[in-house]
Design an enzyme around this catalytic site. Structure first.
Site, PDB file in Angstrom:
ATOM      1  N   GLU A 164      37.470   6.459  30.196  1.00  0.00           N
ATOM      2  CA  GLU A 164      36.581   7.572  29.881  1.00  0.00           C
ATOM      3  C   GLU A 164      35.176   7.192  30.336  1.00  0.00           C
ATOM      4  OE1 GLU A 164      36.271  10.906  26.464  1.00  0.00           O
ATOM      5  OE2 GLU A 164      37.680   9.288  26.242  1.00  0.00           O
ATOM      6  N   GLU A 172      34.379   4.086  16.896  1.00  0.00           N
ATOM      7  CA  GLU A 172      34.426   5.524  17.148  1.00  0.00           C
ATOM      8  C   GLU A 172      34.811   6.284  15.876  1.00  0.00           C
ATOM      9  OE1 GLU A 172      37.427   6.545  20.032  1.00  0.00           O
ATOM     10  OE2 GLU A 172      36.508   8.494  20.398  1.00  0.00           O
TER      11      GLU A 172
HETATM   12  C1  BGC Z   1      34.624  10.986  23.421  1.00  0.00           C
HETATM   13  C2  BGC Z   1      33.647  11.473  22.412  1.00  0.00           C
HETATM   14  C3  BGC Z   1      33.212  12.796  22.923  1.00  0.00           C
HETATM   15  C4  BGC Z   1      34.409  13.664  22.829  1.00  0.00           C
HETATM   16  C5  BGC Z   1      34.251  15.111  22.955  1.00  0.00           C
HETATM   17  C6  BGC Z   1      35.814  11.873  23.334  1.00  0.00           C
HETATM   18  O1  BGC Z   1      36.877  11.472  24.046  1.00  0.00           O
HETATM   19  O2  BGC Z   1      34.912   9.669  23.318  1.00  0.00           O
HETATM   20  O3  BGC Z   1      32.777  10.594  21.920  1.00  0.00           O
HETATM   21  O4  BGC Z   1      32.075  13.320  22.412  1.00  0.00           O
HETATM   22  O5  BGC Z   1      35.481  13.187  23.576  1.00  0.00           O
HETATM   23  O6  BGC Z   1      34.707  15.580  21.821  1.00  0.00           O
END
Ligand code: BGC
Length: 929
Positions: free
Chosen positions: A507, A786
């Site tokens: 990501e 997270e």
């Molecule tokens: C991220 C988040 C991001 C989100 C959107 C995720 O996969 O890691 O931190 O804001 O996607 O909802």
């Protein structure tokens, strides 16, 4: 007895006076001092493309109530002229002003390649001049398109789409490109301008140029690409020279999350222009074109951001970047014209190494498999100095956690392999470190070595965008210190050209909602001015045609089609520039962002003429990772998520309000009026639609109350009621816990304190039970997780599909800690810390705290201790600024400053208020816990 006490007080006072005079060894100088000269937020920036750059400096003084009454800036075309006080390019002459920030250069036109030197002198409040500052400099890059003679070049094998056959999980091999050239005379100056579509490492005559990593970083490459300017005078000399570059796929051609492979292009390209001046006055220019040779058959057989590097030492070609190397088997590079994308100066601080970590432990959970523990979750890569066998690949696998059996836990990396390989060309010792990648890890699994590694066999190299650290925090509670450390480490790990969500899985995107929540914490931690300037350019570059801001910036897909238009995420395009304005008083940036911010609010409005944001809320992440996401039998299954329209409309109202304020500041009064009225109307509709007469907000969620309070959406008379429901919800429904997600956690905490429930805020902060910040720490967190339940003792690791251990959003609590423990609060009405409020609000059983913040106007410090029923507070207010001090106090008539009783300007229930000019102050007050 009384006399002795009196004498010792005088002695202490004199000593402390002497100590304060001795700041930085300048005790003999009562004068105002001027330093930290910066141009466009950077110290001595090189290769800029701003033709009217802004200058700033910081003042220091040992005296109280000191300020600048005037300044004079000199800008010269040589250090010699500047030394003689000659500003041949610009002499501002004496300007009667206290301005120290954003002074616009108004001298002779700045042309490509110009180097300039500058200094400043200031006058104190009484009109005494300071010494001239130390000189500073800046230089210009190639600012006209016609300056560029170079062409983009690439390896023909890469161009002919051989890469298409690459397995989607693999990364491209690196391209090596070189050019041998002859210099006819003695070099007096040589400058290299380098860029890549992809990532580059540039070499001259066997030496690496520059110390930057992952250059030229990540921008929307279809619109702008940064290039770097290097002084390479020392690296080029008469005779044969060789320029060489290694190119990686990087963010340009590598795999990126949902976009897949080749997000911007299919193969990396290089751009080089080296301009050389000789002693005899002649010039030579070396540019990338089809006379360069290239190959992809080098030792880096694959290299990707997510996956890592595979380096086959058997394919190495020593000396490839030096004269004398035979490149007959290499191909002629293919060239491409410069196209419509703009070549720009990278205004943020480059990615650089910050520190190295040595392992704390190495275990061998399976024969020949070693697990290295660095004791700290970090981001960067590893340098190996170990022993291997010829032809036998050594695997360096990175992960954030381990399993019960001591082996590496990599499930949460999803499709990012984070695996470097090194294949030795001989038995024995080797040294290796990768490039063009980065890994998020605390643990490394090593296999394939011929000898067990020792602690010194592997080093963790930490790097990130090198925004300077700005804040230091300490208090008497070690868990809170660790929490702040975790925030700092998380920030290091995610500041990688864009403000990323996470550094480990496939990501690593500049998710806008995350940085929107974290922005103020980030500003307290590092100087984010330059970084945010770049990021906000990215948000503008990737705004959809209809005004939708992207969900992340840069946005490598088609922003008109997907991943744009989300409440709280898109609102970062409004909230982050506002934070920048509050902290750095940057009106130029506000003016640049204004029409983008306005278009965003207009987009929401157009789709929702009745002012409830119901339509055009694309992915709707809501209060992401709120309590409803927690999987536990003893935890409520619902009640955490804010009703979607409540959530979205609150952000709509807040953004409309900010756009109104922006308009006022950038001098667009009609628009200011329009957006202020729009904000009032949205607020009315919010109340009519979602708030009952007793102050209950639809959904009765903690997050809903937090947003309404934090965005000032409620009528004054309902604030306390709403706050009470928030408290009840925390205490009753969630048994003393937050059920908030990444958008409302810090807002709930700030509002508890603002509305008289500081004690509860402290209880939540210092709580060790699940879910809480300290629960994370008790369970081994060295960065912010997270999810609240990233790891739970009873059930282990959460869903590996989304479980990062290095995610800054919940670290937004740092803002609360800075504002309330150290007590530093910017004042919106006098941005850039011109005036600020120091208001520590002790609690949680801590007995002292101490912090300093290097603001844009200088060092602000606040330290307090509670001792023998007294509250002692020492503060430093930089010259040219003023502060409101709010001292916790139970008896307002017994407050002293430097041992003198002083009278507060006002007294509130639990504190006394003072207004101070610049200087160092020592307060004490009677205090009952
Ligand atoms: C991220 C988040 C991001 C989100 C959107 C995720 O996969 O890691 O931190 O804001 O996607 O909802």
């Amino acid at each position: 007895m009384k006399k002795t006490l009196h004498t010792s007080i005088i002695i202490i006072f004199v000593i402390s006076l002497l100590c304060s005079l001795n700041v930085k060894g300048q005790s003999d100088s009562p004068k105002l001092r001027v330093g930290n000269l910066r141009c466009e937020y950077r110290i001595n920036p090189v290769g800029m493309d701003i033709i009217n750059p802004r200058l700033s400096w910081v003042l220091e003084s040992d005296k109280r109530d000191e300020r600048q009454s005037a300044y004079r800036v000199l800008v010269a075309s040589s250090p010699g002229l500047l030394e003689k006080d000659m500003g041949d390019l610009w002499d501002s002459e004496k300007v009667n002003s206290d301005q120290t920030l954003h002074i616009v250069y108004e001298g002779s036109s700045l042309l490509s390649r110009m180097e300039v030197w500058w200094k400043v002198k200031v006058w104190d409040r009484k009109g005494n001049p300071s010494q001239w500052s130390q000189p500073a400099s800046w230089s210009m890059g190639l600012i006209r398109e016609s300056d560029w003679e170079a062409q983009w070049i690439a390896d023909p094998a890469a161009v002919s789409h051989e890469t298409d056959s690459v397995n989607p999980n693999d990364a491209l091999p690196a391209t090596y490109i070189r050019k041998s050239f002859t210099i006819k005379s003695t070099v007096s100056k040589a400058t290299a301008y380098i860029s890549a579509l992809g990532l580059y490492e540039f070499h001259l005559n066997g030496k690496r140029v520059g110390d930057q990593i992952l250059s030229p970083e990540w921008t929307d490459y279809d619109k702008r690409v940064s290039y770097q300017t290097y002084d390479v005078t020392e690296l080029i000399s008469a005779g044969e020279n060789v320029a060489g570059a290694i190119l990686g796929e990087g963010w340009y051609a590598g795999r990126l999350m949902n976009v897949g492979r080749f997000p911007y292009g299919k193969f990396p390209r290089l751009l080089v222009q080296i301009e050389i001046e000789m002693d005899d006055g002649s010039h030579q220019i070396i540019v990338s074109n089809e006379s360069w040779n290239s190959t992809t058959r080098g030792p880096i057989i694959s290299s990707g951001i997510y996956n890592g590097e595979t380096y086959d030492a058997r394919l190495a070609f020593p000396g490839w970047d030096c004269p004398g190397f035979n490149d007959k088997k290499w191909s002629r590079a293919r060239s491409f014209n410069l196209d419509s994308r703009r070549l720009v100066w990278l205004c943020n601080e480059p990615i650089r190494f910050e520190k190295e970590l040595t392992p704390v432990k190495i275990t061998e959970p399976e024969p020949g498999i070693y697990v290295v523990d660095f004791g700290q979750n970090m981001v960067g890569w590893c340098k190996l100095h170990a022993e291997g066998l010829k032809d036998k690949a050594i695997s360096i696998l990175h992960g954030e956690a381990i399993k019960n059996d001591g082996t590496l836990y990599t499930e949460n990396l999803r499709g990012a392999l984070q695996n470097d390989y090194y294949i030795p060309d001989a038995d024995g010792l080797f040294d290796y470190e990768p490039r063009f990648t980065y890994h998020g890890f605390r643990y490394v699994e090593l296999s394939g070595l011929s000898k067990p590694p020792a602690l010194h066999s592997i080093t963790g190299k930490v790097f990130h965008s090198s925004s300077p650290f700005a804040g230091k925090f300490k208090c008497s509670d070690q868990s809170l210190n660790r929490l702040m450390e975790n925030i700092r480490w998380t920030m290091r790990g995610n500041l990688m050209s864009s403000p990323n969500d996470c550094p480990q899985r496939d990501e690593r995107f500049g998710w806008m909602g995350d940085i929107q929540a974290f922005a103020q914490t980030g500003i307290f931690t590092m100087d984010m001015a330059a970084f945010f300037t770049k990021f906000l350019q990215d948000t503008r570059d990737d705004q959809a045609d209809d005004g939708r801001f992207p969900d992340y910036a840069p946005h490598p897909g088609n922003v008109n089609e997907s991943y744009s238009g989300v409440p709280a995420w898109g609102d970062a395009g409004v909230i982050v520039p506002w934070r920048v304005y509050q902290n750095y008083a940057d009106i130029r940036l506000l003016a640049k962002q204004f029409s983008a911010a306005r278009r965003w609010v207009d987009y929401v409005h157009r789709n929702n003429p009745n002012l409830i944001w119901a339509n055009g809320r694309n992915n709707d992440y809501n209060d992401w990772l709120n309590g409803n996401w927690i999987k536990s039998d003893c935890w409520p299954k619902d009640g955490g998520e804010v009703p979607k329209e409540v959530f979205a409309t609150a952000f709509f109202a807040n953004s409309a309000r900010i756009v109104g304020k922006m308009a006022e500041i950038v001098g667009r009064s009609e628009e200011a009026d329009y957006y202020n009225k729009l904000a009032d109307r949205i607020k009315d509709v919010f109340n009519k639609e979602f708030v009952s007469p007793d102050g209950r907000i639809k959904g009765n969620t903690q997050g809903g109350y937090a947003l309404a309070l934090n965005f000032n959406l409620l009528p004054e008379k309902l604030r306390q009621e709403a706050n009470q429901y928030l408290v009840e919800n925390i205490n009753n429904r969630y048994n003393g816990h937050l059920s908030t997600g990444i958008q409302t956690t810090h807002r709930a905490m700030l509002e508890l304190t603002r509305n008289g429930n500081n004690k509860l805020a402290w209880k939540l902060l210092t709580d060790h039970t699940f879910p809480s910040w300290l629960y994370m720490i008790d369970n081994g967190a060295t960065t912010i997780w997270e999810r609240w339940d990233g790891y739970v003792k009873e059930s282990g690791y959460q869903d590996p599909g989304m479980n990062s251990f290095n995610h800054w959003a919940l670290g937004s609590i740092g803002e609360w800690m800075w504002r309330n423990i150290i007590g530093l609060n910017p004042d919106d009405s006098q941005p850039g810390w011109k005036h600020f409020i120091i208001a520590p609000r002790p609690g949680g059983g801590i007995c002292w705290a101490s912090g300093e913040y290097h603001s844009i106007r200088g060092r602000i410090a606040s330290s307090w201790i509670i001792k023998h029923g007294k509250f002692y507070l020492d503060v430093t207010v930089p010259p040219n600024t003023t502060a409101t001090i709010r001292i916790p106090s139970s008896k307002a008539d017994k407050i002293t400053e430097s041992f003198q009783v002083i009278i507060p300007v006002s007294v509130e229930e639990d504190c006394a208020v003072f207004e101070v000019e610049s200087g160092i102050y020592h307060f004490s007050s009677q205090y009952k816990r």
